[in-house]
Design an enzyme around this catalytic site. Structure first.
Site, PDB file in Angstrom:
ATOM      1  N   HIS A 191      36.292 -75.392  11.737  1.00  0.00           N
ATOM      2  CA  HIS A 191      35.493 -75.451  12.969  1.00  0.00           C
ATOM      3  C   HIS A 191      36.008 -76.461  13.999  1.00  0.00           C
ATOM      4  O   HIS A 191      35.234 -77.198  14.610  1.00  0.00           O
ATOM      5  CB  HIS A 191      34.041 -75.774  12.628  1.00  0.00           C
ATOM      6  CG  HIS A 191      33.294 -74.653  11.962  1.00  0.00           C
ATOM      7  ND1 HIS A 191      33.640 -73.326  12.099  1.00  0.00           N
ATOM      8  CD2 HIS A 191      32.193 -74.673  11.150  1.00  0.00           C
ATOM      9  CE1 HIS A 191      32.792 -72.583  11.406  1.00  0.00           C
ATOM     10  NE2 HIS A 191      31.917 -73.356  10.817  1.00  0.00           N
TER      11      HIS A 191
ATOM     12  N   HIS B  77      26.865 -71.858  16.361  1.00  0.00           N
ATOM     13  CA  HIS B  77      26.551 -72.034  14.937  1.00  0.00           C
ATOM     14  C   HIS B  77      25.060 -72.314  14.731  1.00  0.00           C
ATOM     15  O   HIS B  77      24.688 -73.170  13.930  1.00  0.00           O
ATOM     16  CB  HIS B  77      27.398 -73.171  14.361  1.00  0.00           C
ATOM     17  CG  HIS B  77      27.663 -73.071  12.891  1.00  0.00           C
ATOM     18  ND1 HIS B  77      26.739 -73.392  11.943  1.00  0.00           N
ATOM     19  CD2 HIS B  77      28.776 -72.675  12.216  1.00  0.00           C
ATOM     20  CE1 HIS B  77      27.254 -73.231  10.738  1.00  0.00           C
ATOM     21  NE2 HIS B  77      28.496 -72.784  10.873  1.00  0.00           N
TER      22      HIS B  77
ATOM     23  N   GLU C  42      27.986 -65.911  13.187  1.00  0.00           N
ATOM     24  CA  GLU C  42      29.061 -66.504  13.967  1.00  0.00           C
ATOM     25  C   GLU C  42      29.996 -65.395  14.449  1.00  0.00           C
ATOM     26  O   GLU C  42      30.957 -65.032  13.783  1.00  0.00           O
ATOM     27  CB  GLU C  42      29.806 -67.535  13.126  1.00  0.00           C
ATOM     28  CG  GLU C  42      28.887 -68.612  12.553  1.00  0.00           C
ATOM     29  CD  GLU C  42      29.507 -69.339  11.373  1.00  0.00           C
ATOM     30  OE1 GLU C  42      30.668 -69.809  11.491  1.00  0.00           O
ATOM     31  OE2 GLU C  42      28.829 -69.436  10.325  1.00  0.00           O
TER      32      GLU C  42
END
Length: 345
Positions: free
Chosen positions: A101, A175, A309
């Site tokens: 991420h 997220h 996501e």
């Protein structure tokens, strides 16, 4: 339609968007983090349907990425390294030997420039940020714009736009952890999910794609006609166990179906439908959510929320025939995901 701005901790600003149907969305300029989404249930009770910290200061350390914008690359990059045009780029190994991420300098920890706007039927915030060449190990200076828009049809629209002066890796997502029971009344076990998907990406024991795509048929990953999240949590299927008893997998969306995802909580009657022009989605059922966090609605525990996501696949950096995360120099990145909220009576 209305927008309110207030100062919060660390000099951050909180923007609250509200429409004429009792829906509101609050977000921070820090990390583009969605802190609350308040929507009615079938009895018109207005409750929050995403996980968020009780104290905004806790977002400064946000290892579970609650509500955050993710980039430059959402997901895991195998070995924290990739090659573009015969040049190797090393990024931060922040999950074992892998990159997750965007790393510590990812977009979830950036204070974005924010400009609120309002029209007759919408209200929103435009977030902008420049990510310098070499930041986090990634090539190219990337000019970023992310726009959150709330409509009077109870839609939350997220538009992602970017350009880079060098070919780079880029795939962005949000997220947020959804829990349609409202104020985390119950876990997500009985959320009924439908996904227009025929194949999902196999993971190894470190949650890294193996390069294999698996047919969903006759597995707990077949959401084409809908099933409960509990089916995967309670499953003995190897891929559910690998993910920590649940899901943390990339589902390749069927491009022929415009409504990619539908989520329903039978008790509250709340429904989310998700439309996107991204090629796939990671569904993460908070199997490894840190327990004991002080959330707005109580103490966190596993299976408190589910993330959708929408993104391309970082597996494309190491395997052929996956939705690519490569963005060529001076070619616009332009993606949209729409979350629509409704109720069934």
């Amino acid at each position: 339609m209305n927008i309110e701005t207030q100062n919060t901790v660390n000099g951050w600003k909180l923007y609250t968007l509200s429409n004429q149907h009792h829906m509101s969305v609050s977000l921070l300029n820090y990390g583009g983090i969605i802190t609350t989404i308040n929507v009615p249930d079938r009895h018109n009770n207005i409750e929050n349907v995403v996980l968020g910290f009780k104290n905004h200061a806790d977002y400064a350390q946000n290892p579970n990425f609650l509500g955050a914008l993710i980039g430059r690359v959402a997901g895991r990059i195998q070995g924290a390294s990739f090659t573009i045009e015969n040049q190797v780029f090393d990024v931060e190994a922040n999950e074992g030997t892998h990159h997750l991420h965007g790393g510590a300098s990812g977009f979830h920890q950036v204070i974005w420039a924010a400009s609120p706007f309002q029209t007759k039927d919408t209200v929103g915030v435009v977030l902008t940020h420049t990510s310098a060449d070499g930041e986090g190990g990634y090539p190219g200076t990337v000019e970023m714009t992310v726009t959150y828009t709330l409509t009077n049809n109870n839609e939350l629209i997220i538009d992602y736009a970017a350009t880079s002066d060098k070919t780079t890796a880029l795939t962005l997502t949000n997220h947020s952890y959804f829990n349609l029971t409202g104020n985390v009344a119950r876990t997500i076990h009985n959320h009924h999910v439908t996904i227009a998907c025929d194949e999902f990406v196999e993971l190894d024991n470190e949650l890294i794609p193996t390069g294999n795509k698996l047919d969903v048929t006759n597995t707990p990953f077949d959401f084409r006609t809908g099933r409960l999240i509990a089916d995967g949590i309670n499953s003995t299927f190897t891929q559910n166990i690998v993910a920590g008893h649940g899901y943390d997998h990339y589902f390749i969306l069927n491009p022929k179906q415009t409504e990619a995802i539908r989520v329903e909580d039978e008790v509250s009657g709340r429904v989310i439908t998700i439309k996107t022009d991204q090629p796939g989605v990671v569904m993460y059922t908070s199997n490894n959510l840190t327990e004991g966090l002080e959330l707005a609605e109580g103490t966190s525990k596993r299976y408190d929320g589910v993330c959708f996501e929408t993104q391309a696949s970082p597996a494309s950096l190491h395997h052929e025939d996956f939705p690519t995360v490569l963005l060529e120099a001076h070619v616009p990145y332009d993606k949209q995901t729409v979350f629509s909220f409704s109720v069934v009576k």
